[in-house]
Motif scaffolding. Structure first.
Motif, PDB file in Angstrom:
ATOM      1  N   TYR A 243      -2.103  12.350  -5.092  1.00 39.99           N
ATOM      2  CA  TYR A 243      -2.273  11.530  -6.305  1.00 39.99           C
ATOM      3  C   TYR A 243      -3.614  11.822  -6.974  1.00 39.99           C
ATOM      4  CZ  TYR A 243       1.640   8.384  -5.073  1.00 39.99           C
ATOM      5  OH  TYR A 243       2.869   7.851  -4.791  1.00 39.99           O
TER       6      TYR A 243
ATOM      7  N   MET B  66       0.840  -1.199   0.000  1.00 44.15           N
ATOM      8  CA  MET B  66       0.000   0.000   0.000  1.00 44.15           C
ATOM      9  C   MET B  66       0.870   1.242   0.000  1.00 44.15           C
ATOM     10  SD  MET B  66      -3.084  -1.033   2.590  1.00 44.15           S
ATOM     11  CE  MET B  66      -4.170   0.257   2.007  1.00 44.15           C
ATOM     12  N   GLU B  67       0.389   2.286  -0.660  1.00 45.10           N
ATOM     13  CA  GLU B  67       1.085   3.574  -0.693  1.00 45.10           C
ATOM     14  C   GLU B  67       0.007   4.636  -0.593  1.00 45.10           C
ATOM     15  OE1 GLU B  67       3.741   6.620  -1.039  1.00 45.10           O
ATOM     16  OE2 GLU B  67       1.947   6.551  -2.257  1.00 45.10           O
ATOM     17  N   LYS B  68       0.240   5.632   0.242  1.00 46.76           N
ATOM     18  CA  LYS B  68      -0.806   6.654   0.400  1.00 46.76           C
ATOM     19  C   LYS B  68      -0.204   8.050   0.237  1.00 46.76           C
ATOM     20  CE  LYS B  68      -0.525   6.597   5.484  1.00 46.76           C
ATOM     21  NZ  LYS B  68       0.139   7.883   5.701  1.00 46.76           N
ATOM     22  N   THR B  69      -0.746   8.753  -0.733  1.00 45.91           N
ATOM     23  CA  THR B  69      -0.367  10.139  -0.962  1.00 45.91           C
ATOM     24  C   THR B  69      -1.617  10.871  -1.446  1.00 45.91           C
ATOM     25  OG1 THR B  69       1.900   9.541  -1.543  1.00 45.91           O
ATOM     26  CG2 THR B  69       1.148  11.693  -2.262  1.00 45.91           C
ATOM     27  N   PRO B  70      -2.195  11.751  -0.630  1.00 45.35           N
ATOM     28  CA  PRO B  70      -3.448  12.406  -1.023  1.00 45.35           C
ATOM     29  C   PRO B  70      -3.373  13.138  -2.360  1.00 45.35           C
ATOM     30  CG  PRO B  70      -2.970  12.831   1.288  1.00 45.35           C
ATOM     31  CD  PRO B  70      -1.767  12.152   0.717  1.00 45.35           C
TER      32      PRO B  70
ATOM     33  N   LEU C 283      -7.726   1.141  -5.947  1.00 48.51           N
ATOM     34  CA  LEU C 283      -7.588   2.544  -5.564  1.00 48.51           C
ATOM     35  C   LEU C 283      -8.619   2.912  -4.499  1.00 48.51           C
ATOM     36  CD1 LEU C 283      -7.330   3.450  -9.285  1.00 48.51           C
ATOM     37  CD2 LEU C 283      -5.446   3.796  -7.689  1.00 48.51           C
ATOM     38  N   ILE C 284      -8.141   3.400  -3.372  1.00 43.94           N
ATOM     39  CA  ILE C 284      -9.020   3.797  -2.265  1.00 43.94           C
ATOM     40  C   ILE C 284      -8.952   5.314  -2.126  1.00 43.94           C
ATOM     41  CG2 ILE C 284      -9.488   3.569   0.206  1.00 43.94           C
ATOM     42  CD1 ILE C 284      -8.049   0.805   0.030  1.00 43.94           C
ATOM     43  N   VAL C 285     -10.110   5.956  -2.200  1.00 40.75           N
ATOM     44  CA  VAL C 285     -10.169   7.415  -2.114  1.00 40.75           C
ATOM     45  C   VAL C 285     -11.067   7.797  -0.934  1.00 40.75           C
ATOM     46  CG1 VAL C 285     -10.690   9.555  -3.361  1.00 40.75           C
ATOM     47  CG2 VAL C 285      -9.984   7.527  -4.641  1.00 40.75           C
ATOM     48  N   VAL C 286     -10.492   8.510   0.034  1.00 42.02           N
ATOM     49  CA  VAL C 286     -11.274   8.991   1.185  1.00 42.02           C
ATOM     50  C   VAL C 286     -11.711  10.423   0.876  1.00 42.02           C
ATOM     51  CG1 VAL C 286     -11.295   9.424   3.672  1.00 42.02           C
ATOM     52  CG2 VAL C 286      -9.882   7.565   2.748  1.00 42.02           C
TER      53      VAL C 286
ATOM     54  N   THR D  28      -4.174  -2.294 -10.062  1.00 44.39           N
ATOM     55  CA  THR D  28      -4.105  -1.567  -8.793  1.00 44.39           C
ATOM     56  C   THR D  28      -5.514  -1.269  -8.272  1.00 44.39           C
ATOM     57  OG1 THR D  28      -2.017  -0.542  -9.430  1.00 44.39           O
ATOM     58  CG2 THR D  28      -3.245   0.545  -7.691  1.00 44.39           C
TER      59      THR D  28
ATOM     60  N   VAL E 106     -13.230  -1.486   3.475  1.00 48.51           N
ATOM     61  CA  VAL E 106     -11.864  -1.508   2.923  1.00 48.51           C
ATOM     62  C   VAL E 106     -11.338  -2.945   2.904  1.00 48.51           C
ATOM     63  CG1 VAL E 106      -9.463  -0.789   3.329  1.00 48.51           C
ATOM     64  CG2 VAL E 106     -11.324   0.876   3.568  1.00 48.51           C
TER      65      VAL E 106
END
Length: 204
Positions: free
Chosen positions: A17, A11-15, A36-39, A34, A124
């Motif tokens: 993106y 997992m990699e998280k960078t808002p 993709l999870i978007v909050v 991939t 999730v």
């Protein structure tokens, strides 16, 4: 991204993106599988939160109202201000849907992540094809922060994991008319986002 062996999830998280035009193509070229999870949260609240965070680092910043409007008397919104532009989720999602089907995404409600974290984290886990190991017994609500905190597993010891100092800051008081004008501005974009995702986030 690090090398990932069979059975592992990296997992990699960078808002940023989500709002970076080059990101969908680059991620697609790396792996079209991939997930993709978007909050997302109410874009008006998100903008005020963004401003609050920037204000904590730059106390001399102009007022929220001065930055939000090109012309206050006409109510013309300044969409060049990133705090407001980021909340136009439908426009950002359009770039991603050129490369990935909507089924590649999970859209997580930022509001429900606070009010019912176990439900959203459960979604999730399902999306990633994992067993539901994290449940409501792993959370408690921290009244001081105004956010849920994560308890350690039974027998794991240690203190609960809460969001850092930068989260849960009190927001500045914003004129209700300014908030109403921003809600009106975002409404058509929100409705389009609901249609694109098949989810009504209840921001209106």
């Amino acid at each position: 991204m690090p090398r990932t062996s069979e059975g592992q999830i990296t997992m990699e998280k960078t808002p940023s993106y989500f709002v970076t035009k080059e990101a969908p193509r680059r991620i697609y070229n790396m792996s079209r599988d991939t997930k993709l999870i978007v909050v997302v949260r109410n874009p008006v609240t998100r903008a005020i939160s963004d401003y609050t965070q920037t204000l904590s680092k730059s106390p001399g910043l102009p007022g929220f109202q001065a930055l939000a409007f090109k012309n206050l008397s006409t109510g013309l919104i300044d969409t060049s201000w990133s705090a407001l532009r980021i909340g136009i989720y439908a426009k950002h999602l359009e770039h991603w849907l050129r490369y990935f089907p909507v089924s590649s995404f999970l859209f997580v409600s930022g509001e429900r992540l606070v009010s019912d974290p176990a439900r959203e984290v459960g979604r999730v886990q399902d999306f990633l094809g994992l067993r539901r190991l994290v449940t409501d017994k792993h959370f408690y609500f921290n009244q001081t922060k105004g956010f849920p905190c994560l308890k350690k597993p039974e027998g794991g010891g240690g203190r609960p994991r809460c969001l850092g100092k930068s989260k849960g800051r009190p927001h500045p008081k914003i004129d209700p008319q300014v908030i109403q004008r921003l809600q009106d501005f975002y409404r058509p974009f929100n409705l389009k986002f609901y249609q694109m995702t098949g989810q009504d986030f209840g921001w209106d």
